[in-house]
Design an enzyme around this catalytic site. Structure first.
Site, PDB file in Angstrom:
ATOM      1  N   GLU B  49      27.832  65.829 -43.413  1.00  0.00           N
ATOM      2  CA  GLU B  49      27.585  66.602 -42.197  1.00  0.00           C
ATOM      3  C   GLU B  49      28.422  67.864 -42.243  1.00  0.00           C
ATOM      4  OE1 GLU B  49      28.501  64.475 -38.542  1.00  0.00           O
ATOM      5  OE2 GLU B  49      28.320  66.322 -37.371  1.00  0.00           O
ATOM      6  N   ASP B  60      34.009  68.775 -28.846  1.00  0.00           N
ATOM      7  CA  ASP B  60      35.026  68.507 -29.854  1.00  0.00           C
ATOM      8  C   ASP B  60      36.435  68.507 -29.300  1.00  0.00           C
ATOM      9  OD1 ASP B  60      33.623  68.159 -32.400  1.00  0.00           O
ATOM     10  OD2 ASP B  60      32.828  70.154 -31.960  1.00  0.00           O
TER      11      ASP B  60
END
Lengths: 375, 263
Positions: B49, B60
């Protein structure tokens, strides 16, 4: 997403609930001090040869229009059984209003504030702490409002079961832009009643400053269908029109997605969000409400910019002519008078004085030292 | 079947679990990034990824925020990354999955981008701020370029939402382990196995679990209850802590190998 669906469902339910409306109106009247006056600014009017009214949102409890929305959302959060509120703040006005509503209603309160704003709006961060809110300095990214929003969203998604995110402007994912607009529309509704009572006609021009857009849409929304009323949104022109020098999203931005809504954004060619600048922390945001973006596209609202120095000039002008010290945000709207002075003779104008200037005294003092403006 | 689905079939036939390391594009430098990808491929990552750095990475935690800011400060170019992936893809066995917030993709133009990604050999895309409700149109664009849009399921997702995701999902479903943002955590949540069982009962697609997986021990536990393990922040952390070390690549290889083995 589930929490947004839950919020939407609850908002639609309670915004029609008689007891909820009654409670909200009770606090708006007795706690916030609504309706706020629509004041005929006689000296300003004489100067510009027109009739100027100021909507005195600066007289709201906590000193700005932000409290209208905070009381609404805090009451809603309480009905939803949430015990904890998180919010972002730029200038600190929304943070103070949120902390105030949380004290009043007995909710735990955490405010995220960009490090840059924490320093330049220190009276407000102190107020929040006095009101027993926890103020968290955000040092990521540009250290201003957008980063405070990022951090508030991260907190919210982490503690979503007990927490309500109390957004302060008409930004973020649905239903926030709609809900905040509704809570702020009381400004425009009152203006409509007041001006019709005093002047027996609708205003020719409405002017408000635009950061995320809550005070402007609050004033404009009840007039959207009144086609003969001109509306002008004034953005922070900062120091110039180059990237990073301003926060004029609707003037210089392009469409994109930030914080869950599709609207105009200040972004670079790679879709990265650009740093912004405005003398007023409350305008320092790289997005603008999706509804305002739409109203720009269909040509209903005209958007323009006012630079830092013009806003400061207006700050002094209103202070000296009317004895009202306005917030630097609102000074942008006031400064626009001068810009259109050649075409407003005899016109009826309403300007939203969205907040008072106490929080900005340090910034003004700094500027004045440099420029020697105060006698 | 899509490329990712084919791979999954093989993995499951071999009675293995997929290992999916995450890398922020060009972190800590384009050269080291290339070496990290090569290493990950060599030790047997099934999918890799690759995250497009974004100025406002809402989903995040601190670690990936840091790596994103790091790359952006040094100047990130989408075009340059695509070129890099085009070349890398020719020498690696792993499938490539792109992770990006919506705005950089919109700016590049979705149709144009889907085409470019196909040319580079990218097989899947994860868009953490794209809700199911808005995904139809975007799903179609990627689908017509043989790219799987990977949907995310969270502990807060309702049954109805999981079933709808199952209907639309291709490749695999990304199961977010925790309520919150990415980043290493000491412990896995207590409700995890129950939650995974709940999702499993509602879907037929492979389930890969990510968010918060920080050690080989945790990776093993996750592998036991899922079809694949996604590790991001733990790797980015290791890189961050060894930025000035000459043996960064050795340390990295040792750690990622341990992770691979435990999966």
């Amino acid at each position: 997403m589930e929490s947004l669906i839950e919020l939407e469902k609850n908002y639609f339910k309670f915004s029609r609930d008689r007891q909820f409306i009654k409670d909200l109106n009770y606090y708006l009247t007795n706690y916030v001090g609504r309706p706020t006056p629509l004041y005929f600014a006689e000296n300003l009017s004489r100067k510009y040869k027109c009739r100027i009214y100021l909507k005195r949102e600066d007289l709201c409890h906590t000193g700005a229009h932000k409290i209208n929305n905070c009381i609404g959302q805090a009451l809603l959060a309480k009905r939803m059984g949430k015990k904890r509120i998180v919010a972002e703040t730029g200038a600190g006005q929304h943070g103070v209003a949120t902390a105030t509503a949380c004290s009043l209603l007995g909710l735990e309160c955490v405010i995220y504030m960009g490090e840059k704003d924490y320093e330049r709006q220190s009276p407000n961060q102190l107020k929040m702490r006095i009101l027993r809110a926890k103020v968290v300095k955000v040092s990521s990214g540009s250290k201003t409002l957008k980063d405070a929003i990022n951090e508030a969203i991260r907190d919210w998604v982490t503690n979503v079961r007990i927490t309500h995110y109390l957004i302060g402007s008409v930004v973020g994912p649905h239903p926030y832009p709609l809900m905040v607009r509704d809570f702020q529309s009381i400004i425009g509704k009152e203006v409509k009643d007041q001006i019709l009572r005093i002047e027996k006609k609708l205003p020719d021009i409405l002017i408000a400053c635009v950061g995320g857009g809550s005070n402007s849409i609050g004033l404009f929304y009840p007039f959207i269908e009144e086609k003969e009323v001109r509306m002008i949104g004034v953005e922070g022109g900062g120091k110039g029109s180059n990237p990073g020098e301003h926060s004029a999203t609707l003037n210089y931005g392009t469409p994109g997605v930030l914080h869950g809504s599709y609207s105009y954004l200040l972004q670079d060619s790679e879709g990265q969000i650009l740093p912004t600048h405005s003398i007023s922390a409350g305008l320092d945001y790289p997005g603008a409400g999706p509804e305002l973006s739409y109203l720009k596209d269909i040509g209903r609202i005209h958007f323009d910019v006012v630079k830092d120095e013009e806003a400061l000039e207006a700050f002094f002008e209103i202070s000296r002519l009317e004895g009202i010290i306005p917030a630097l945000e609102s000074s942008h709207a006031l400064a626009y008078l001068k810009r259109i002075s050649h075409e407003i003779e005899g016109k009826l104008i309403v300007i939203n004085l969205s907040g008072r200037g106490d929080k900005d005294l340090e910034i003004v003092r700094k500027f004045v030292k440099e420029e020697g403006k105060i006698e | 079947m899509s490329e990712i689905e084919n791979r999954f079939k093989l993995i499951l036939d071999e009675n293995r679990k997929a290992f999916i390391p995450y890398f922020t594009a060009f972190y800590p430098s384009p050269e080291l990034f290339r070496e990290l990808i090569r290493t990950a491929d060599r030790i047997g990552a099934d999918f890799i990824e690759i995250g497009i750095p974004f100025s406002d990475p809402l989903a995040d935690g601190k670690t990936i925020q840091f790596s994103s800011e790091w790359v952006l400060e040094r100047g990130f170019s989408f075009s340059r990354l695509l070129k890099e992936l085009y070349h890398l893809k020719k020498e690696i066995k792993a499938s490539l999955i792109l992770m990006s917030y919506l705005n950089p993709l919109l700016k590049r133009g979705l149709e144009n981008l889907a085409n470019e990604l196909k040319e580079c050999g990218v097989n899947g895309i994860i868009i953490p701020d794209l809700p199911l409700e808005e995904s139809d149109y975007i799903n179609e664009i990627f689908k017509s370029n043989d790219i799987d849009l990977i949907y995310l399921v969270a502990p807060t997702s309702s049954e109805q939402r999981i079933m709808e995701i199952d209907r639309l999902a291709r490749g695999f479903i990304y199961l977010v382990s925790i309520i919150g943002v990415t980043g290493v955590r000491e412990n896995l949540p207590v409700y995890l196995s129950k939650y995974v069982r709940r999702v499993k009962n509602l879907t037929s697609k492979p389930l890969c679990i990510g968010f918060g997986i920080s050690s080989p021990y945790q990776a093993r536990r996750i592998a036991q209850i899922s079809d694949g393990v996604i590790v991001g922040s733990a790797l980015m952390n290791l890189i961050k802590e060894n930025l000035n070390e000459k043996n960064l690549l050795d340390k990295f290889q040792k750690f990622i190998q341990e992770l691979r083995r435990s999966v």
